[in-house]
Enzyme design. Structure first.
Site, PDB file in Angstrom:
ATOM      1  N   ASP A 461      17.211  -4.158 -23.159  1.00  0.00           N
ATOM      2  CA  ASP A 461      16.983  -5.623 -22.623  1.00  0.00           C
ATOM      3  C   ASP A 461      18.509  -5.865 -22.855  1.00  0.00           C
ATOM      4  O   ASP A 461      19.230  -5.245 -24.068  1.00  0.00           O
ATOM      5  CB  ASP A 461      15.325  -6.162 -24.066  1.00  0.00           C
ATOM      6  CG  ASP A 461      15.204  -7.154 -23.458  1.00  0.00           C
ATOM      7  OD1 ASP A 461      15.003  -7.855 -22.388  1.00  0.00           O
ATOM      8  OD2 ASP A 461      13.996  -7.143 -23.535  1.00  0.00           O
ATOM      9  N   GLU A 464      22.399  -8.434 -19.402  1.00  0.00           N
ATOM     10  CA  GLU A 464      23.511  -8.689 -18.291  1.00  0.00           C
ATOM     11  C   GLU A 464      24.817  -8.721 -18.949  1.00  0.00           C
ATOM     12  O   GLU A 464      25.049  -8.959 -18.477  1.00  0.00           O
ATOM     13  CB  GLU A 464      22.888 -10.901 -18.420  1.00  0.00           C
ATOM     14  CG  GLU A 464      21.606 -10.794 -17.952  1.00  0.00           C
ATOM     15  CD  GLU A 464      20.136 -10.509 -18.968  1.00  0.00           C
ATOM     16  OE1 GLU A 464      20.536 -10.346 -20.311  1.00  0.00           O
ATOM     17  OE2 GLU A 464      19.072 -10.324 -18.611  1.00  0.00           O
ATOM     18  N   ASP A 530      11.847 -11.770 -17.298  1.00  0.00           N
ATOM     19  CA  ASP A 530      10.507 -12.212 -17.502  1.00  0.00           C
ATOM     20  C   ASP A 530      10.062 -13.702 -16.546  1.00  0.00           C
ATOM     21  O   ASP A 530      10.657 -14.552 -17.492  1.00  0.00           O
ATOM     22  CB  ASP A 530      11.430 -13.490 -19.104  1.00  0.00           C
ATOM     23  CG  ASP A 530      11.554 -12.112 -20.140  1.00  0.00           C
ATOM     24  OD1 ASP A 530      10.819 -11.048 -20.138  1.00  0.00           O
ATOM     25  OD2 ASP A 530      12.597 -12.306 -21.051  1.00  0.00           O
TER      26      ASP A 530
END
Length: 826
Positions: A461, A464, A530
């Protein structure tokens, strides 16, 4: 530059310790932020003025435009691993420039030596111009640097037969003094600021050209024409996270790879111009790939950026997750629930908040008293497990001070770790662009989770990175310059670590929410981040996924059905009466009365995604969590997913071979039909299935366009239709509109509860109407033995005239082990 660094990182992993060359490389980059390492071209490329043309294959060219004197050999950036090759190419001098030719492409470079190619507007009189000079005085930009000239050189690329592909009209390289991180770093280290530039290129955009790809965009559109794409990873976009993969497919039969990981701005088709610009660069670099079909283009992308490995077979089954299974007892109860109901499932997920503190890289023993024994029990039940490991390290945890001292955290130029808007309890990201930090991260995952606790896969997770690097330094250089490259190197850390430490014995399966060129080679599934659990988001998600897979990233999925729950007022009622009674699930869904319907429709669609995976913020999220009516439908599609595993796995093998996605926007297979160019709510799943998910609440009938050039069968009724028409299709809540192209072979497998059980092909569905073939594929499902040919490949061929099926050249008759059912249309 980036290619060599990534290779050095992989050398570091393969040796287990830094070689002298790697240490020298690390030292160089610590001293000179933003420096580059050139990838030597073999043979040397030809240069025409500022422009270098470097062939990679008869249908692939690398175009490089640089300021004279800023490099000796052509170089490419991160994620690009192909090698130049002039085989099949020739060149000749022509008036005004040079012509490069192969059997597949012609590249004509025309230099603007006299300024006669400069774009000019409608003439204005001298008085008009003098009045304008009062407000827009000329010459204020200072003296012209002689290196920044000839910006109106053009490059005209055609394919065999002279068919136009792409024309570049103008390029621009200008000094860039806006990289605050580079300026601050140079001042802090008392070193010269690297000479960097802002770059831009203009291409022609004919009226009939359409564009796809460029990563994940959640605006609800498919065709990128008439849109501006801000190509960088942005978690905070209103529709959901946008992800940059700078690879675009054109309806004209070419792909364009933009080789720059800084913030890039792309405007397509507006005023018949395509504009590409990047904030920070040391050169202009892009690839053009010509293809007779879209699969030809993806094969070229595969050649220059890497293969897409097969995932473990269980990944193609069902992945059960929610935010969050907080204890091992909860996870075991979920597993028992699937097995007690005799429902298939393969992967269970332990989401974040599993540590005692963020960065301790442990499991809270109060909630996970014996994770190793838990995983052993799950393995015995036919499950594998995936564990979320965030790359954040909070202050005060056991590794923080060491990571900070070594410079292994993403930091500002003054050395302060940057945790963005996160609290101290979360902390900054590890800098996975540093090979030493990346190797350490993998070692800790291996030694703290995989070896002792027997977890199988890792959820990566926050990749980025989610802390905006605009003012930060990576190990490889400044955040502004290398804005988008982090997910490539972060996922590579896990893939390379697995391959080094476990060899061919276990396949890598990671989950990440951001990507970049080449990341498809890291055994990674990407997901739509998300997103909000709403009907509007369901509509937006379909074209978002189609553009992402069109970007050369075949493995994409969504959180079924959305991650964040919207808030509902006390008087909320759905627009239409819910198609699923919410009463039995009221404790789970609160006021969201139409959520069981949304979950069901989303799950039906997910059955035909590359990976079927449920996740989101709900108390319960299993297929029995939304009432008995929903459970019956969800169970039906879950079993269908497993019945179609032989088909899906064969499609995945085909992707491994050619790089093309098997979740395919319609333009890929029906480019000759102009009506498919912007259909956002239909797509192909492999060569056979046309999927048309229901995306509106309360809808029980929807229009479906059947592409021209073939006939189509309704999968459920076997009714046959002629392509090139729109039909109205009944879609009650238990029916996903699903069609099969005439001339298709669909293998169906035996009933299993997980892929750890042996599945046999029990039926071959043949949909007549054209000659066809299908490559049936199987292997052990868990290792990389397939890379060495350890697999079973069966060629199935259907002769529509004789209505005969052959297997590996031998006729397959009735009563064989593979039961053949020729679908008779009604």
């Amino acid at each position: 530059m980036g290619t060599e660094i990534l290779n050095k990182m992989r050398l570091f992993f393969s040796e287990g310790q830094p070689s002298r060359q790697v240490l020298l490389l690390l030292l160089a980059f610590m001293c000179l932020s933003g420096s580059s390492v050139a990838q030597t071209a073999v043979p040397p490329a030809d240069q025409e003025g500022n422009i270098i043309i470097e062939p990679y294959a008869p249908n692939i060219v690398h175009v490089l435009i640089r300021v004279p004197g800023t490099g000796e050999a052509p170089s490419t950036g991160y994620g690009l691993i192909g090698k130049p090759s002039r085989i099949g190419w020739s060149e000749q001098e022509v008036q005004g420039g040079k012509m490069y030719q192969s059997g597949r492409m012609t590249v004509h470079v025309v230099r603007d030596q006299n300024g006669d190619r400069s774009p000019k507007g409608i003439p204005l009189d001298k008085l008009n111009m003098s009045l304008r000079d009062i407000f827009f005085p000329p010459g204020k930009r200072g003296p012209v640097d002689p290196r920044f000239v000839n910006h109106d050189d053009s490059i005209v690329i055609t394919r065999e037969g002279g068919k136009p592909l792409l024309t570049m009209r103008r390029w621009q390289i200008e000094p860039n003094n806006t990289d605050a991180a580079a300026i601050a770093n140079a001042a802090a280290k008392n070193i010269p600021k690297p000479e960097l530039y802002h770059i831009s290129v203009l291409f022609d955009s004919p009226d009939d050209e359409h564009y796809y790809g460029l990563g994940q965009h959640q605006g609800g559109f498919l065709d990128l024409r008439d849109h501006r794409i801000d190509c960088w990873h942005d978690y905070g976009k209103p529709g959901g996270e946008e992800v940059c993969v700078p690879f675009m497919i054109s309806s004209r039969g070419y792909g364009l790879v933009w080789d720059n990981p800084s913030k890039t701005h792309i405007s397509l088709g507006i005023n018949n111009v395509n504009s590409w610009s990047s904030d920070v660069a040391d050169q202009i670099s892009f690839f053009v790939i010509s293809g007779k079909t879209t699969d030809d283009i993806y094969a070229g992308f595969r050649q220059i950026s890497g293969i897409t490995h097969l995932l473990p077979k269980g990944a193609y089954g069902y992945v059960q997750s929610k935010a969050i299974y907080a204890t091992q007892d909860q996870l075991l109860d979920v597993a028992k629930g699937y097995r007690d109901r005799h429902l298939p499932a393969d992967v269970l997920v332990v989401d974040f908040l599993n540590m005692t503190r963020q960065g301790e890289m442990d499991l809270d023993p109060k909630r996970w008293p014996n994770p190793g024994a838990m995983n052993d029990q799950l393995h015995s039940m036919g499950f594998t497990t995936m564990l979320s490991v965030w790359p954040h390290y909070s202050e005060g945890t056991q590794f923080y001070d060491m990571l900070k001292a070594k410079g292994w955290l993403i930091s500002r130029p003054d050395g302060t770790p940057d945790r963005g808007n996160y609290s101290q309890a979360v902390g900054p990201n590890i800098d996975s662009t540093n090979p030493e930090a990346a190797r350490w991260f993998w070692n800790k995952i291996r030694d703290r989770y995989i070896k002792p606790d027997h977890f199988d896969y890792i959820w990566l997770d926050e990749t980025e990175p989610d802390v905006d690097p605009a003012n930060d330094l990576f190990h490889i250089g400044t955040g502004p310059r290398f804005y988008d490259v982090y997910p490539l190197l972060h996922t590579a850390a896990i893939y390379d670590g697995f391959r080094h430490d476990y060899g061919d014995s276990r396949r890598v399966f990671s989950l990440a929410r951001a990507s970049y060129l080449g990341a498809q080679s890291n055994g990674t599934l990407f997901w739509s981040s998300d997103i909000v659990a709403s009907w509007d988001m369901l509509k937006r998600s379909v074209p978002a996924g189609l553009n992402f897979t069109a970007s050369g990233m075949p493995y994409w999925s969504t959180d079924i059905a959305g991650f964040f729950s919207p808030s509902f007022p006390p008087d909320y009622t759905p627009a239409k009466t819910p198609l699923i009674d919410p009463t039995p699930a009221r404790d789970n869904i609160g006021r969201y009365s139409d959520y069981p319907e949304l979950f069901t429709r989303w799950f039906e669609w997910g059955t035909f995604q590359p990976v079927l995976r449920a996740h989101g913020e709900r108390e319960h999220n299993e297929v029995w969590s939304y009432g008995p009516q929903a459970e019956a439908i969800l169970s039906k599609y879950l079993r269908l997913r497993y019945a179609l595993l032989p088909y899906t796995y064969a499609c995945a093998y085909r992707t491994y071979q050619n790089g093309a996605p098997y979740m395919r926007a319609l333009f890929m297979d029906f480019g000759g039909d102009p009506l498919v160019r912007d259909i956002t709510d239909e797509y192909m799943y492999g060569p056979a299935f046309l999927v048309a998910p229901v995306l509106e609440q309360g809808q029980t009938v929807r229009p479906v366009y059947l592409p021209a050039g073939t006939d189509w069968y309704d999968y459920w009724t076997h009714k046959r239709y002629v392509g090139g028409q729109t039909i109205m299709v009944n879609a009650p809540i238990d029916t996903l509109p699903l069609f099969v192209r005439a001339g298709s072979i669909v293998p169906l497998g035996s009933e299993i509860l997980s892929t750890q059980q042996k599945q046999t092909v029990t039926k071959l569905l043949v949909f007549p109407g054209a000659d066809t073939s299908f490559t049936l594929y199987d292997d052990d499902g868990t290792t990389y033995g397939y890379e060495k040919g350890k697999s079973q490949i069966t060629e199935l061929v259907w002769n529509d005239k004789t209505r005969q099926l052959t297997k590996d050249g031998k006729s397959v008759g009735a009563g064989s082990a593979m039961n053949i059912e020729v679908v008779e249309p009604i």
